[in-house]
Design a protein around this motif. Sequence first.
Motif, PDB file in Angstrom:
ATOM      1  N   THR A  66       0.838  -1.208   0.000  1.00  0.00           N
ATOM      2  CA  THR A  66       0.000   0.000   0.000  1.00  0.00           C
ATOM      3  C   THR A  66       0.869   1.252   0.000  1.00  0.00           C
ATOM      4  N   VAL A  67       1.938   1.235   0.776  1.00  0.00           N
ATOM      5  CA  VAL A  67       2.874   2.376   0.802  1.00  0.00           C
ATOM      6  C   VAL A  67       3.434   2.620  -0.598  1.00  0.00           C
ATOM      7  N   ALA A  68       3.882   1.547  -1.249  1.00  0.00           N
ATOM      8  CA  ALA A  68       4.454   1.684  -2.595  1.00  0.00           C
ATOM      9  C   ALA A  68       3.416   2.236  -3.570  1.00  0.00           C
ATOM     10  N   GLU A  69       2.188   1.767  -3.464  1.00  0.00           N
ATOM     11  CA  GLU A  69       1.132   2.258  -4.357  1.00  0.00           C
ATOM     12  C   GLU A  69       0.829   3.731  -4.107  1.00  0.00           C
ATOM     13  N   GLU A  70       0.718   4.115  -2.847  1.00  0.00           N
ATOM     14  CA  GLU A  70       0.380   5.508  -2.515  1.00  0.00           C
ATOM     15  C   GLU A  70       1.496   6.464  -2.957  1.00  0.00           C
ATOM     16  N   ILE A  71       2.734   6.094  -2.682  1.00  0.00           N
ATOM     17  CA  ILE A  71       3.854   6.955  -3.085  1.00  0.00           C
ATOM     18  C   ILE A  71       3.943   7.020  -4.605  1.00  0.00           C
ATOM     19  N   SER A  72       3.750   5.897  -5.265  1.00  0.00           N
ATOM     20  CA  SER A  72       3.796   5.883  -6.730  1.00  0.00           C
ATOM     21  C   SER A  72       2.712   6.768  -7.328  1.00  0.00           C
ATOM     22  N   ASP A  73       1.509   6.681  -6.778  1.00  0.00           N
ATOM     23  CA  ASP A  73       0.407   7.515  -7.283  1.00  0.00           C
ATOM     24  C   ASP A  73       0.675   8.993  -7.034  1.00  0.00           C
ATOM     25  N   LEU A  74       1.325   9.298  -5.921  1.00  0.00           N
ATOM     26  CA  LEU A  74       1.653  10.687  -5.614  1.00  0.00           C
ATOM     27  C   LEU A  74       2.697  11.224  -6.590  1.00  0.00           C
ATOM     28  N   MET A  75       3.691  10.413  -6.894  1.00  0.00           N
ATOM     29  CA  MET A  75       4.790  10.854  -7.743  1.00  0.00           C
ATOM     30  C   MET A  75       4.407  10.899  -9.218  1.00  0.00           C
ATOM     31  N   ALA A  76       3.518  10.013  -9.635  1.00  0.00           N
ATOM     32  CA  ALA A  76       3.115   9.969 -11.048  1.00  0.00           C
ATOM     33  C   ALA A  76       1.620   9.679 -11.116  1.00  0.00           C
ATOM     34  N   PRO A  77       0.782  10.711 -11.036  1.00  0.00           N
ATOM     35  CA  PRO A  77      -0.670  10.508 -11.027  1.00  0.00           C
ATOM     36  C   PRO A  77      -1.211   9.838 -12.290  1.00  0.00           C
ATOM     37  N   SER A  78      -0.529  10.022 -13.416  1.00  0.00           N
ATOM     38  CA  SER A  78      -0.969   9.345 -14.638  1.00  0.00           C
ATOM     39  C   SER A  78      -0.058   8.141 -14.880  1.00  0.00           C
ATOM     40  N   PHE A  79      -0.407   7.361 -15.886  1.00  0.00           N
ATOM     41  CA  PHE A  79       0.349   6.136 -16.151  1.00  0.00           C
ATOM     42  C   PHE A  79       1.815   6.436 -16.420  1.00  0.00           C
ATOM     43  N   HIS A  80       2.658   5.630 -15.805  1.00  0.00           N
ATOM     44  CA  HIS A  80       4.092   5.685 -16.071  1.00  0.00           C
ATOM     45  C   HIS A  80       4.606   4.251 -15.973  1.00  0.00           C
ATOM     46  N   PRO A  81       5.417   3.799 -16.943  1.00  0.00           N
ATOM     47  CA  PRO A  81       5.855   2.403 -16.934  1.00  0.00           C
ATOM     48  C   PRO A  81       6.661   2.017 -15.693  1.00  0.00           C
ATOM     49  N   VAL A  82       7.435   2.935 -15.149  1.00  0.00           N
ATOM     50  CA  VAL A  82       8.216   2.619 -13.941  1.00  0.00           C
ATOM     51  C   VAL A  82       7.281   2.440 -12.743  1.00  0.00           C
ATOM     52  N   VAL A  83       6.249   3.264 -12.668  1.00  0.00           N
ATOM     53  CA  VAL A  83       5.270   3.132 -11.581  1.00  0.00           C
ATOM     54  C   VAL A  83       4.598   1.769 -11.658  1.00  0.00           C
ATOM     55  N   ARG A  84       4.255   1.355 -12.869  1.00  0.00           N
ATOM     56  CA  ARG A  84       3.647   0.037 -13.032  1.00  0.00           C
ATOM     57  C   ARG A  84       4.575  -1.061 -12.516  1.00  0.00           C
ATOM     58  N   ILE A  85       5.861  -0.959 -12.826  1.00  0.00           N
ATOM     59  CA  ILE A  85       6.832  -1.958 -12.380  1.00  0.00           C
ATOM     60  C   ILE A  85       6.934  -1.956 -10.857  1.00  0.00           C
ATOM     61  N   VAL A  86       6.997  -0.759 -10.258  1.00  0.00           N
ATOM     62  CA  VAL A  86       7.082  -0.659  -8.794  1.00  0.00           C
ATOM     63  C   VAL A  86       5.862  -1.295  -8.149  1.00  0.00           C
ATOM     64  N   LYS A  87       4.682  -0.969  -8.665  1.00  0.00           N
ATOM     65  CA  LYS A  87       3.453  -1.531  -8.110  1.00  0.00           C
ATOM     66  C   LYS A  87       3.405  -3.045  -8.290  1.00  0.00           C
ATOM     67  N   ASP A  88       3.822  -3.525  -9.458  1.00  0.00           N
ATOM     68  CA  ASP A  88       3.831  -4.964  -9.707  1.00  0.00           C
ATOM     69  C   ASP A  88       4.796  -5.683  -8.766  1.00  0.00           C
ATOM     70  N   MET A  89       5.960  -5.084  -8.539  1.00  0.00           N
ATOM     71  CA  MET A  89       6.928  -5.712  -7.633  1.00  0.00           C
ATOM     72  C   MET A  89       6.408  -5.727  -6.205  1.00  0.00           C
ATOM     73  N   ALA A  90       5.769  -4.642  -5.772  1.00  0.00           N
ATOM     74  CA  ALA A  90       5.213  -4.597  -4.416  1.00  0.00           C
ATOM     75  C   ALA A  90       4.115  -5.652  -4.258  1.00  0.00           C
ATOM     76  N   ALA A  91       3.251  -5.754  -5.274  1.00  0.00           N
ATOM     77  CA  ALA A  91       2.202  -6.774  -5.226  1.00  0.00           C
ATOM     78  C   ALA A  91       2.807  -8.179  -5.265  1.00  0.00           C
ATOM     79  N   GLY A  92       3.866  -8.337  -6.032  1.00  0.00           N
ATOM     80  CA  GLY A  92       4.554  -9.628  -6.091  1.00  0.00           C
ATOM     81  C   GLY A  92       5.129 -10.032  -4.745  1.00  0.00           C
ATOM     82  N   SER A  93       5.610  -9.061  -3.990  1.00  0.00           N
ATOM     83  CA  SER A  93       6.165  -9.392  -2.663  1.00  0.00           C
ATOM     84  C   SER A  93       5.068  -9.904  -1.741  1.00  0.00           C
ATOM     85  N   VAL A  94       3.866  -9.358  -1.863  1.00  0.00           N
ATOM     86  CA  VAL A  94       2.746  -9.851  -1.058  1.00  0.00           C
ATOM     87  C   VAL A  94       2.406 -11.268  -1.488  1.00  0.00           C
ATOM     88  N   LEU A  95       2.389 -11.499  -2.795  1.00  0.00           N
ATOM     89  CA  LEU A  95       2.080 -12.831  -3.307  1.00  0.00           C
ATOM     90  C   LEU A  95       3.103 -13.860  -2.823  1.00  0.00           C
TER      91      LEU A  95
END
Length: 161
Positions: A66-95
Motif C-alpha cells: 500500500t505504501v508503494a502504491e500511494e507513493i507511486s500515485d503521488l509521484m506519477a498521477p498518470s500512467f508511467h511504466p516505472v510506476v507500473r513496475i514498482v506496483k507490480d513488484m510490491a504486489a509480487g512481494s505480497v504474493l
Amino acid sequence: MRFIKSLKYAFRGIVYCINNERNMRIHTVAALYVFVFSLFFELSRERYALLFITFALVMMAEVFNTVAEEISDLMAPSFHPVVRIVKDMAAGSVLICAGFSVGVGICLFWQPAVFLQIWRFFADNPVMLVLLVLATALALVYIIAGPMGIRDFFKKKHVIK
C-alpha cells in the motif's frame, strides 16, 4: 507523550490500510479464521509463534504494498511504466509472502485426523455450523464492502418508495 502519538499514527496507518485495501481485509479475515481453527490442533507455543510471525509478515507485506502504491500515485498521477513496475513488484512481494504462508500452514496443519474431528464438530453441533455460516457471510460483507462501506450503508436512511 511522543510514544503515545507514534502509536496513534501507527494505528491510523493500519486503519487506513484496512479501510482502503480489500486484500488487507482478506488477510485479516484469513488470519482470524486460521487462528480460530488452530484451536482444534495441538500446537506448541513455538508453532503458535511461527503462526503469528507468518500472519505479521503477510500483513506487513500488504502494508508496504500500500505504501508503494500511494507513493507511486503521488509521484506519477498518470500512467508511467516505472510506476507500473514498482506496483507490480510490491504486489509480487505480497504474493510471495502469502504463498509461503500457505506452505507454513500446510506444515502446521496437515493432520487429516484433525480435519475429520473438525467435520464431526460441526456435523454434531448444528448451532455451531449456523454460527460458522453467519460468521462467513459477515466476513464476506466486511471483505467486499469494508468498514467504511458498512458504516455508510447504516448511516443512509433507507426509505421505501
